[in-house]
Structure formats: structure tokens, C-alpha cells
Design a protein around this motif. Structure first.
Motif, mmCIF file in Angstrom:
data_model
loop_
_atom_site.group_PDB
_atom_site.id
_atom_site.type_symbol
_atom_site.label_atom_id
_atom_site.label_comp_id
_atom_site.label_asym_id
_atom_site.label_seq_id
_atom_site.Cartn_x
_atom_site.Cartn_y
_atom_site.Cartn_z
ATOM 1 N N ASP A 1 28.515 -28.209 11.962
ATOM 2 C CA ASP A 1 27.699 -28.342 13.002
ATOM 3 C C ASP A 1 26.394 -29.077 12.650
ATOM 4 O OD1 ASP A 1 29.414 -26.647 14.964
ATOM 5 O OD2 ASP A 1 28.451 -24.838 14.251
ATOM 6 N N SER A 2 26.147 -28.953 11.253
ATOM 7 C CA SER A 2 24.930 -29.757 10.762
ATOM 8 C C SER A 2 25.386 -29.714 9.504
ATOM 9 C CB SER A 2 23.633 -29.173 10.959
ATOM 10 O OG SER A 2 23.557 -27.646 10.542
ATOM 11 N N GLY A 3 24.759 -30.685 8.754
ATOM 12 C CA GLY A 3 24.645 -30.902 7.200
ATOM 13 C C GLY A 3 25.782 -31.961 6.908
ATOM 14 N N GLY A 4 26.053 -32.238 5.678
ATOM 15 C CA GLY A 4 26.960 -33.419 5.310
ATOM 16 C C GLY A 4 27.950 -32.905 4.194
ATOM 17 N N ILE A 5 29.254 -33.719 4.168
ATOM 18 C CA ILE A 5 29.951 -33.528 3.090
ATOM 19 C C ILE A 5 30.517 -34.804 2.865
ATOM 20 C CG2 ILE A 5 32.223 -32.373 2.466
ATOM 21 C CD1 ILE A 5 31.930 -30.491 4.563
ATOM 22 N N ASP A 6 30.412 -35.143 1.290
ATOM 23 C CA ASP A 6 30.846 -36.414 0.937
ATOM 24 C C ASP A 6 31.859 -36.280 -0.392
ATOM 25 O OD1 ASP A 6 29.151 -37.775 2.400
ATOM 26 O OD2 ASP A 6 27.497 -38.205 1.052
ATOM 27 N N VAL A 7 32.945 -36.981 -0.321
ATOM 28 C CA VAL A 7 33.626 -36.948 -1.461
ATOM 29 C C VAL A 7 33.698 -38.584 -2.176
ATOM 30 C CG1 VAL A 7 36.102 -36.542 -2.338
ATOM 31 C CG2 VAL A 7 35.327 -35.351 -0.310
ATOM 32 N N ASP A 8 33.242 -38.575 -3.369
ATOM 33 C CA ASP A 8 33.144 -40.007 -3.908
ATOM 34 C C ASP A 8 32.634 -40.908 -3.118
ATOM 35 O OD1 ASP A 8 34.689 -38.822 -6.029
ATOM 36 O OD2 ASP A 8 36.615 -39.793 -5.536
ATOM 37 N N GLY A 9 31.324 -40.350 -2.296
ATOM 38 C CA GLY A 9 30.551 -41.050 -1.674
ATOM 39 C C GLY A 9 31.027 -41.553 -0.222
ATOM 40 N N ILE A 10 32.194 -40.907 0.053
ATOM 41 C CA ILE A 10 33.124 -41.078 1.626
ATOM 42 C C ILE A 10 32.598 -40.089 2.280
ATOM 43 C CG2 ILE A 10 35.073 -41.427 2.839
ATOM 44 C CD1 ILE A 10 36.259 -42.446 -0.049
ATOM 45 N N ASP A 11 31.922 -40.381 3.600
ATOM 46 C CA ASP A 11 31.760 -39.199 4.517
ATOM 47 C C ASP A 11 32.994 -38.524 5.156
ATOM 48 O OD1 ASP A 11 30.704 -37.712 6.957
ATOM 49 O OD2 ASP A 11 28.885 -38.529 6.761
ATOM 50 N N VAL A 12 33.374 -37.176 4.833
ATOM 51 C CA VAL A 12 34.279 -36.386 5.277
ATOM 52 C C VAL A 12 34.570 -36.730 6.759
ATOM 53 C CG1 VAL A 12 35.774 -34.438 5.347
ATOM 54 C CG2 VAL A 12 34.739 -35.184 3.176
ATOM 55 N N THR A 13 33.277 -36.550 7.412
ATOM 56 C CA THR A 13 33.489 -36.454 9.129
ATOM 57 C C THR A 13 33.568 -37.884 9.520
ATOM 58 O OG1 THR A 13 31.864 -34.794 9.121
ATOM 59 C CG2 THR A 13 32.142 -35.850 10.898
ATOM 60 N N ARG A 14 33.021 -38.813 8.924
ATOM 61 C CA ARG A 14 33.242 -40.287 9.314
ATOM 62 C C ARG A 14 34.562 -41.025 8.937
ATOM 63 N NH1 ARG A 14 26.985 -42.664 8.562
ATOM 64 N NH2 ARG A 14 26.037 -41.028 9.920
ATOM 65 N N ALA A 15 35.098 -40.617 7.879
ATOM 66 C CA ALA A 15 36.102 -41.307 7.392
ATOM 67 C C ALA A 15 37.354 -40.254 6.691
ATOM 68 C CB ALA A 15 35.734 -42.294 6.392
ATOM 69 N N PRO A 16 37.712 -39.278 7.359
ATOM 70 C CA PRO A 16 38.572 -38.092 6.917
ATOM 71 C C PRO A 16 39.649 -38.393 6.239
ATOM 72 C CG PRO A 16 38.659 -38.258 9.212
ATOM 73 C CD PRO A 16 37.443 -39.179 8.932
ATOM 74 N N GLN A 17 40.457 -39.616 6.646
ATOM 75 C CA GLN A 17 41.782 -40.049 5.848
ATOM 76 C C GLN A 17 41.292 -40.469 4.555
ATOM 77 O OE1 GLN A 17 44.720 -39.624 7.088
ATOM 78 N NE2 GLN A 17 43.848 -38.378 8.541
ATOM 79 N N GLN A 18 40.292 -41.404 4.519
ATOM 80 C CA GLN A 18 40.010 -41.666 3.121
ATOM 81 C C GLN A 18 39.409 -40.909 2.106
ATOM 82 O OE1 GLN A 18 37.157 -45.044 5.153
ATOM 83 N NE2 GLN A 18 37.897 -46.122 3.283
ATOM 84 N N ALA A 19 38.547 -39.940 2.689
ATOM 85 C CA ALA A 19 38.356 -38.717 1.841
ATOM 86 C C ALA A 19 39.512 -37.773 1.409
ATOM 87 C CB ALA A 19 37.206 -37.688 2.587
ATOM 88 N N LEU A 20 40.397 -37.672 2.420
ATOM 89 C CA LEU A 20 41.354 -36.773 1.954
ATOM 90 C C LEU A 20 42.354 -37.442 1.033
ATOM 91 C CD1 LEU A 20 42.519 -35.462 5.540
ATOM 92 C CD2 LEU A 20 41.796 -33.961 3.596
ATOM 93 N N ALA A 21 42.208 -38.831 1.007
ATOM 94 C CA ALA A 21 43.175 -39.496 -0.061
ATOM 95 C C ALA A 21 42.722 -39.249 -1.481
ATOM 96 C CB ALA A 21 43.100 -40.931 0.361
ATOM 97 N N ARG A 22 41.347 -38.765 -1.691
ATOM 98 C CA ARG A 22 40.714 -38.688 -2.760
ATOM 99 C C ARG A 22 40.733 -37.258 -3.377
ATOM 100 N NH1 ARG A 22 40.034 -42.511 -5.831
ATOM 101 N NH2 ARG A 22 38.260 -41.479 -6.864
ATOM 102 N N MET A 23 41.453 -36.415 -2.378
ATOM 103 C CA MET A 23 41.584 -34.956 -2.855
ATOM 104 C C MET A 23 42.779 -34.436 -3.041
ATOM 105 S SD MET A 23 38.365 -33.349 -0.725
ATOM 106 C CE MET A 23 38.732 -33.868 0.599
ATOM 107 N N GLY A 24 43.115 -33.559 -3.718
ATOM 108 C CA GLY A 24 44.346 -32.709 -3.622
ATOM 109 C C GLY A 24 44.009 -31.356 -3.481
ATOM 110 N N ILE A 25 44.550 -30.774 -2.372
ATOM 111 C CA ILE A 25 43.971 -29.612 -1.406
ATOM 112 C C ILE A 25 44.980 -28.384 -1.452
ATOM 113 C CG2 ILE A 25 42.983 -28.264 0.248
ATOM 114 C CD1 ILE A 25 41.964 -31.254 1.137
#
Length: 264
Positions: free
Chosen positions: A73-97
Motif C-alpha cells: 500500500d505504501s513504501g518501496g521494494i527494490d531488487v538490485d535496483g529494480i523496483d518490484v512493483t514497476r518491473a516485477p518480471q525483471q526483479a523476479l529474474a534476479r531472485m530464487g524464491i
């Protein structure tokens, strides 16, 4: 690097059912549950960062937002500088979950499960097969790698699911309560694998838990979460010093529940 900055999330709760005459005139208004009220975390390469809190503290919801399952609802989440909300596919490619449900395909072998997810990540079949072999060595899956996963023990299921999450060799690894239901040997095996991934391969690892021993054995950095908010962070010695306690369990209780009064 994974950065979670003051994220919040609330969910609409089902309205309580009215009874008697009240049901005839007014339906109760829907309420909201604040699952996460303000959690922050910064995790870097080559280190294991623990998200520590009691059940219901907001750990799983926070990690699901990190995985892009729903937006904060508020706040931000980045993975290697990629915003998870704005570019989820790019961020997910950088993670193993590795989530709280392992969800293996029971009619496939462990190897086939791993290779299938490698193909979904865009790997060639040859590369995915080679990676499955390397992961079977790392996670001690050699004895079961070519068996169907139907009938696997909890430990075998967890290690196969972890191998599947690691098949594309992600820089960042996210695990939600990974030792739940594991016996002593499976837990020790998982710890050794995580240490190797962080110390020797330089991975950024974030995992949630409510188990003190897991944090003490594994974590370089700890974020304490209580009632939906992060209330303290630092190394284990730093947290014990901050709380004025010699035992980490006592430090956690003092930090997570400052209003708790001990009774004789």
C-alpha cells in the motif's frame, strides 16, 4: 541487494455476521486487517539476513510483496535496483524464491521438476540439466534426483524445491520459514547449503523464521519484526547489546515485546 523500505499492507476482512434484530436493519461494515505496518530491510551480497518475528508478525506478507504477489500500500521494494512493483518480471529474474508451499509436480522426478523450472526461466535444456546435476551435489539429492517426487519426505521435498528456485543461479535468494517440518539432519544440510551459497558464492540471502537457533547459527544481520513493524535491526551481538541482555532469546523478547511484564 534487496531493499525493503517502510512497506505497509492491509487486507479487507470479511464482515462479521449480525444476528437477531441487528441483521434486519444494518449489515456490519467491513473491517481491515493491517498485516504489515512498516517493515524495512537491507540485505547485501555474501550475507544472510534474517527476518525474525513471532507467527503473525507480518513476515510472510512482507516476503510475498517482495515476490511481487501483491503490491504494498505504501513504501518501496527494490531488487538490485529494480523496483518490484514497476518491473516485477525483471526483479523476479534476479531472485530464487522458496515460499511456504513447495508445490512439486508429483508425477515428475526431482530432476524433471528442476529442469522444467529452468526452462521456464529461459534456460536451454542442456544448461538446465547441467544445473540440476550441480544442485543435486550441493543439496545432497543424488539418491533421489531421478525418483518421482510423489512420496518424498519433507526434507527431500524442501531440497528439491530449493534446487528448483536456484536453477537459474539467481543473485538473491528468498526463503520463508525454510526449516518448518524438517528433521535435525535435513535442517543441518540446509544450513550448510545456505552458508556455502552466501560465503562461497556471494549470494544475498533473506529468510524469515521464528526460530531463535536458526538466526544464531546462520545470520549476519537480523531484522526483528513485531506486530507488523520492524522494531530493531543489526548483528546478534549488537541486538543483545541494544537490549541489555546476554542471551539472544531474552534480547528478542525485550525488543519485540517491550511492554511484556514478567510475572512471578
Amino acid at each position: 541487494m534487496i531493499t525493503i523500505d517502510r512497506v505497509t499492507k492491509r487486507f479487507k476482512a470479511a464482515p462479521a455476521k449480525a444476528s437477531g434484530l441487528g441483521a434486519l436493519f444494518k449489515r456490519p461494515a467491513a473491517a481491515y486487517v493491517e498485516a504489515v505496518k512498516g517493515v524495512s530491510l537491507s540485505a547485501t551480497n555474501g550475507r544472510i539476513t534474517g527476518l525474525l518475528g513471532p507467527n503473525g508478525a507480518g513476515k510472510t506478507t512482507t516476503l510475498r510483496m517482495l515476490a511481487g504477489l501483491f503490491a504494498p500500500d505504501s513504501g518501496g521494494i527494490d531488487v538490485d535496483g529494480i523496483d518490484v512493483t514497476r518491473a516485477p518480471q525483471q526483479a523476479l529474474a534476479r531472485m530464487g524464491i522458496l515460499g511456504d508451499a513447495h508445490g512439486l509436480y508429483p508425477r515428475l522426478t526431482a530432476r524433471e521438476n528442476i529442469v522444467y523450472f529452468g526452462r521456464l526461466q529461459g534456460m536451454s535444456r542442456e544448461a538446465a540439466l547441467a544445473r540440476s546435476e550441480a544442485l543435486s551435489d550441493l543439496l545432497d539429492l543424488k539418491k533421489v534426483i531421478d525418483r518421482r517426487t510423489e512420496g518424498f519426505s519433507q526434507g527431500e521435498r524442501m531440497k528439491t524445491a530449493l534446487a528448483r528456485a536456484l536453477v537459474h543461479d539467481p543473485a538473491n535468494i528468498v526463503l520463508d520459514e525454510p526449516t518448518n517440518g524438517l528433521d535435525v539432519l535435513a535442517t543441518r544440510s540446509l544450513r550448510e547449503a545456505l552458508r556455502h551459497l552466501a560465503r562461497d558464492q556471494g549470494k544475498c540471502i533473506v529468510f524469515s523464521t521464528h526460530i531463535m537457533q536458526e538466526v544464531e547459527y546462520l545470520c549476519d544481520e537480523v531484522v526483528v519484526v513485531s506486530r507488523g513493524s520492524s522494531v530493531a535491526h543489526g548483528s546478534i551481538p549488537a541486538l543483545k547489546q541494544q537490549a541489555g541482555q546476554e542471551r539472544f532469546e531474552d534480547a528478542f523478547v525485550a525488543l519485540a515485546f517491550p511492554d511484556l511484564k514478567e510475572t512471578a
